[in-house]
Design a protein around this motif. Structure first.
Motif, PDB file in Angstrom:
ATOM      1  N   MET A 146      19.265  16.746  -8.668  1.00 30.72           N
ATOM      2  CA  MET A 146      18.183  16.770  -9.655  1.00 30.72           C
ATOM      3  C   MET A 146      17.568  15.389  -9.809  1.00 30.72           C
ATOM      4  O   MET A 146      16.345  15.239  -9.890  1.00 30.72           O
ATOM      5  CB  MET A 146      18.702  17.264 -11.004  1.00 30.72           C
ATOM      6  CG  MET A 146      18.946  18.753 -11.073  1.00 30.72           C
ATOM      7  SD  MET A 146      19.256  19.377 -12.765  1.00 30.72           S
ATOM      8  CE  MET A 146      20.586  18.312 -13.322  1.00 30.72           C
ATOM      9  N   ALA A 147      18.429  14.368  -9.844  1.00 28.27           N
ATOM     10  CA  ALA A 147      17.916  12.999  -9.966  1.00 28.27           C
ATOM     11  C   ALA A 147      17.095  12.617  -8.739  1.00 28.27           C
ATOM     12  O   ALA A 147      16.013  12.022  -8.855  1.00 28.27           O
ATOM     13  CB  ALA A 147      19.078  12.026 -10.156  1.00 28.27           C
ATOM     14  N   ALA A 148      17.600  12.973  -7.553  1.00 29.88           N
ATOM     15  CA  ALA A 148      16.895  12.623  -6.323  1.00 29.88           C
ATOM     16  C   ALA A 148      15.554  13.344  -6.224  1.00 29.88           C
ATOM     17  O   ALA A 148      14.538  12.758  -5.824  1.00 29.88           O
ATOM     18  CB  ALA A 148      17.767  12.954  -5.111  1.00 29.88           C
ATOM     19  N   MET A 149      15.524  14.624  -6.602  1.00 29.43           N
ATOM     20  CA  MET A 149      14.284  15.379  -6.550  1.00 29.43           C
ATOM     21  C   MET A 149      13.278  14.868  -7.571  1.00 29.43           C
ATOM     22  O   MET A 149      12.082  14.731  -7.278  1.00 29.43           O
ATOM     23  CB  MET A 149      14.568  16.859  -6.793  1.00 29.43           C
ATOM     24  CG  MET A 149      15.228  17.584  -5.633  1.00 29.43           C
ATOM     25  SD  MET A 149      14.136  17.803  -4.202  1.00 29.43           S
ATOM     26  CE  MET A 149      13.022  19.071  -4.816  1.00 29.43           C
ATOM     27  N   SER A 150      13.738  14.577  -8.790  1.00 25.44           N
ATOM     28  CA  SER A 150      12.829  14.108  -9.828  1.00 25.44           C
ATOM     29  C   SER A 150      12.264  12.734  -9.487  1.00 25.44           C
ATOM     30  O   SER A 150      11.084  12.463  -9.705  1.00 25.44           O
ATOM     31  CB  SER A 150      13.546  14.066 -11.176  1.00 25.44           C
ATOM     32  OG  SER A 150      12.673  13.676 -12.201  1.00 25.44           O
ATOM     33  N   ASP A 151      13.110  11.873  -8.955  1.00 24.52           N
ATOM     34  CA  ASP A 151      12.667  10.525  -8.614  1.00 24.52           C
ATOM     35  C   ASP A 151      11.837  10.504  -7.339  1.00 24.52           C
ATOM     36  O   ASP A 151      11.049   9.576  -7.120  1.00 24.52           O
ATOM     37  CB  ASP A 151      13.884   9.610  -8.451  1.00 24.52           C
ATOM     38  CG  ASP A 151      13.493   8.152  -8.334  1.00 24.52           C
ATOM     39  OD1 ASP A 151      12.716   7.678  -9.185  1.00 24.52           O
ATOM     40  OD2 ASP A 151      13.956   7.485  -7.383  1.00 24.52           O
ATOM     41  N   GLY A 152      12.002  11.530  -6.505  1.00 23.01           N
ATOM     42  CA  GLY A 152      11.312  11.562  -5.225  1.00 23.01           C
ATOM     43  C   GLY A 152      10.153  12.537  -5.169  1.00 23.01           C
ATOM     44  O   GLY A 152       9.104  12.313  -5.791  1.00 23.01           O
ATOM     45  N   PRO A 153      10.314  13.673  -4.471  1.00 25.42           N
ATOM     46  CA  PRO A 153       9.175  14.563  -4.208  1.00 25.42           C
ATOM     47  C   PRO A 153       8.541  15.198  -5.430  1.00 25.42           C
ATOM     48  O   PRO A 153       7.356  15.539  -5.412  1.00 25.42           O
ATOM     49  CB  PRO A 153       9.775  15.632  -3.279  1.00 25.42           C
ATOM     50  CG  PRO A 153      11.231  15.565  -3.487  1.00 25.42           C
ATOM     51  CD  PRO A 153      11.540  14.144  -3.799  1.00 25.42           C
ATOM     52  N   LEU A 154       9.298  15.376  -6.506  1.00 24.00           N
ATOM     53  CA  LEU A 154       8.728  15.995  -7.700  1.00 24.00           C
ATOM     54  C   LEU A 154       8.015  14.993  -8.597  1.00 24.00           C
ATOM     55  O   LEU A 154       7.289  15.391  -9.518  1.00 24.00           O
ATOM     56  CB  LEU A 154       9.828  16.709  -8.504  1.00 24.00           C
ATOM     57  CG  LEU A 154      10.563  17.839  -7.773  1.00 24.00           C
ATOM     58  CD1 LEU A 154      11.619  18.456  -8.679  1.00 24.00           C
ATOM     59  CD2 LEU A 154       9.588  18.914  -7.298  1.00 24.00           C
ATOM     60  N   ALA A 155       8.246  13.716  -8.380  1.00 28.47           N
ATOM     61  CA  ALA A 155       7.577  12.630  -9.109  1.00 28.47           C
ATOM     62  C   ALA A 155       7.697  12.807 -10.623  1.00 28.47           C
ATOM     63  O   ALA A 155       6.748  12.555 -11.368  1.00 28.47           O
ATOM     64  CB  ALA A 155       6.105  12.543  -8.700  1.00 28.47           C
ATOM     65  N   GLY A 156       8.877  13.211 -11.088  1.00 27.67           N
ATOM     66  CA  GLY A 156       9.068  13.412 -12.516  1.00 27.67           C
ATOM     67  C   GLY A 156       9.633  12.207 -13.233  1.00 27.67           C
ATOM     68  O   GLY A 156       9.517  12.094 -14.450  1.00 27.67           O
ATOM     69  N   GLY A 157      10.280  11.311 -12.488  1.00 28.57           N
ATOM     70  CA  GLY A 157      10.869  10.131 -13.090  1.00 28.57           C
ATOM     71  C   GLY A 157      12.000  10.468 -14.048  1.00 28.57           C
ATOM     72  O   GLY A 157      12.589  11.556 -13.998  1.00 28.57           O
ATOM     73  N   ALA A 158      12.298   9.546 -14.948  1.00 30.15           N
ATOM     74  CA  ALA A 158      13.389   9.730 -15.898  1.00 30.15           C
ATOM     75  C   ALA A 158      13.121  10.896 -16.843  1.00 30.15           C
ATOM     76  O   ALA A 158      14.031  11.662 -17.180  1.00 30.15           O
ATOM     77  CB  ALA A 158      13.597   8.443 -16.698  1.00 30.15           C
ATOM     78  N   ALA A 159      11.880  11.051 -17.270  1.00 36.93           N
ATOM     79  CA  ALA A 159      11.545  12.157 -18.170  1.00 36.93           C
ATOM     80  C   ALA A 159      11.759  13.499 -17.475  1.00 36.93           C
ATOM     81  O   ALA A 159      12.266  14.454 -18.078  1.00 36.93           O
ATOM     82  CB  ALA A 159      10.102  12.029 -18.644  1.00 36.93           C
ATOM     83  N   GLY A 160      11.384  13.566 -16.209  1.00 40.38           N
ATOM     84  CA  GLY A 160      11.589  14.796 -15.451  1.00 40.38           C
ATOM     85  C   GLY A 160      13.056  15.114 -15.276  1.00 40.38           C
ATOM     86  O   GLY A 160      13.472  16.280 -15.365  1.00 40.38           O
TER      87      GLY A 160
END
Length: 429
Positions: free
Chosen positions: A263-277
């Motif tokens: 989840m952290a890798a996806m949010s920080d990477g392809p999903l561009a959600g960052g910490a909030a995501g």
């Protein structure tokens, strides 16, 4: 066929039949005074535990700025469970588990207070790691004893429902603990979180002392003998269904369940959600676990077939999650994945207890704990490495594909060799 000893099921004529309505299964379990008492204490304790987890992670990150150092604290606590878990299981099979738990809960409270003192005194990371290591030793004894005692509280007639209710408590405690802990740590730092956890264990000790002993469902105890740990391993090796269940649990736990990493890798990477995501995905996942606990609690049966089916569903959805385009779509897929994960855990816990002899249950539960620790230790770095080398989407897809293959193999072998279905109402040990 697995070796089994009598569980007393034939002495329970009031057990609901599988074809009867399953309305209010949680209510049936909660009619028991001991279950209500233990559930309340467990909710308070789990909330405190997750507050402490958040506090430790925040403190280590604040002091070092290193996620690796944070992971080291978790590793230091997990290692004693791997090394000493079988001995803890042997103790749980032989000694009165209520007495064991009073001692371990007091020790956990003392260790939580020691964490608070170490932070107040600015003792440094060595103190955090030392407390984590000692906590791991206590947990090696604590885990199997908790499993056996939970079975004694609920009784063999309602094991599956009680385990599902325990999952609901754990999910609720995690949500409340992380939310309350986030507020407290931002305002006062981590020390109050550790103090609250120390106090929370007092509730468990009180529950242990106030439990109605006459209403407990006793389990057969193992005799005092040399080589009890070896005997446990020898017994486990003769249980093909239990071994297969543990093997499937390891694969699913390592490559399909380390969502804190993916989840952290996806949010920080392809999903561009960052910490909030990442926070959003964590909340959604927690909500999914609550849903899974509710579903498990209403199941009429907890079978090996259900275990394989839940694994296939979670694994297939993991592959789907690897290709979804946006944060919200990914969050939507996470809900049934989290629900299936809880269904898996509940079924594994029920099966390994019901498919083993009562006098071996502590040692088998210790094996479950060892498998859980190993899956985290192996899977988290492996998925992290895959995410860095091949990308987060590829890591999810590869892990899901391997899990699908493992579930297919388990479906071909386990379902055929397993015993006839045991009603979930009978799966409560």
């Amino acid at each position: 066929m697995p070796e089994k000893c009598g569980t007393g099921l034939s002495l329970l004529p009031d057990v609901p039949r599988p074809n009867e309505p399953s309305v209010g299964r949680f209510g049936e379990v909660l009619r028991q005074y001991n279950v209500r008492l233990w559930a309340g204490a467990d909710l308070v304790s789990v909330t405190g535990t997750w507050m402490q987890v958040l506090g430790v992670n925040w403190y280590v990150l604040q002091v070092t700025g290193s996620s690796t150092r944070m992971g080291l604290a978790m590793l230091v606590q997990a290692l004693p469970v791997l090394l000493l878990g079988p001995y803890g299981g042997a103790l749980a099979d032989r000694l009165p588990v209520r007495r064991i738990l009073v001692v371990t809960q007091v020790l956990h409270a003392v260790l939580a207070a020691a964490l608070a003192l170490a932070v107040f005194a600015d003792a440094g990371l060595w103190a955090i790691y030392a407390v984590a290591a000692v906590s791991g030793v206590v947990s090696a004894v604590d885990g199997p004893a908790l499993g056996r005692f939970g079975g004694m509280v609920a009784g063999p007639a309602r094991l599956g429902t009680a385990l599902a209710f325990g999952s609901l408590i754990h999910s609720t405690g995690r949500i409340v603990g992380m939310a309350a802990g986030g507020v407290l740590v931002a305002s006062f730092g981590p020390a109050p979180l550790f103090l609250w956890n120390a106090v929370s264990f007092a509730g468990v000790v009180v529950a242990l002392l106030r439990v109605r002993v006459a209403d407990l469902h006793p389990l057969a105890a193992a005799p005092r003998e040399a080589g009890a740990v070896r005997a446990g391993f020898a017994y486990l090796l003769r249980q093909p269904v239990v071994l297969g269940t543990l093997a499937l649990s390891f694969v699913l736990g390592s490559l399909g369940r380390n969502y804190q990493v993916t989840m952290a890798a996806m949010s920080d990477g392809p999903l561009a959600g960052g910490a909030a995501g990442y926070g959003l995905l964590s909340a959604v996942f927690a909500a999914g676990t609550v849903l899974g606990a509710l579903v498990a609690g209403q199941r009429a049966e907890l079978t090996t077939r259900l275990l394989v089916g839940a694994g296939l569903l979670a694994s297939a959805l993991q592959v789907v999650a690897a290709f979804v385009p946006g944060l919200w779509a990914f969050a939507l897929v996470l809900v049934p994945i989290a629900a299936a994960a809880v269904l898996l855990d509940t079924t594994v816990s029920a099966r390994v207890q019901l498919d083993t002899r009562e006098d071996m249950r502590g040692r088998v539960l210790a094996a479950v704990g060892v498998v859980g620790s190993l899956s985290g230790m192996v899977g988290a770095p492996l998925l992290g490495w895959l995410s860095e080398v091949a990308g987060p989407r590829a890591a999810l897809a590869i892990g899901g594909a391997v899990c699908l293959a493992a579930c297919g193999l388990a479906g071909a072998r386990l379902v055929r060799r397993s015993e006839p279905a045991v009603p979930a109402a009978l799966a409560t040990a």
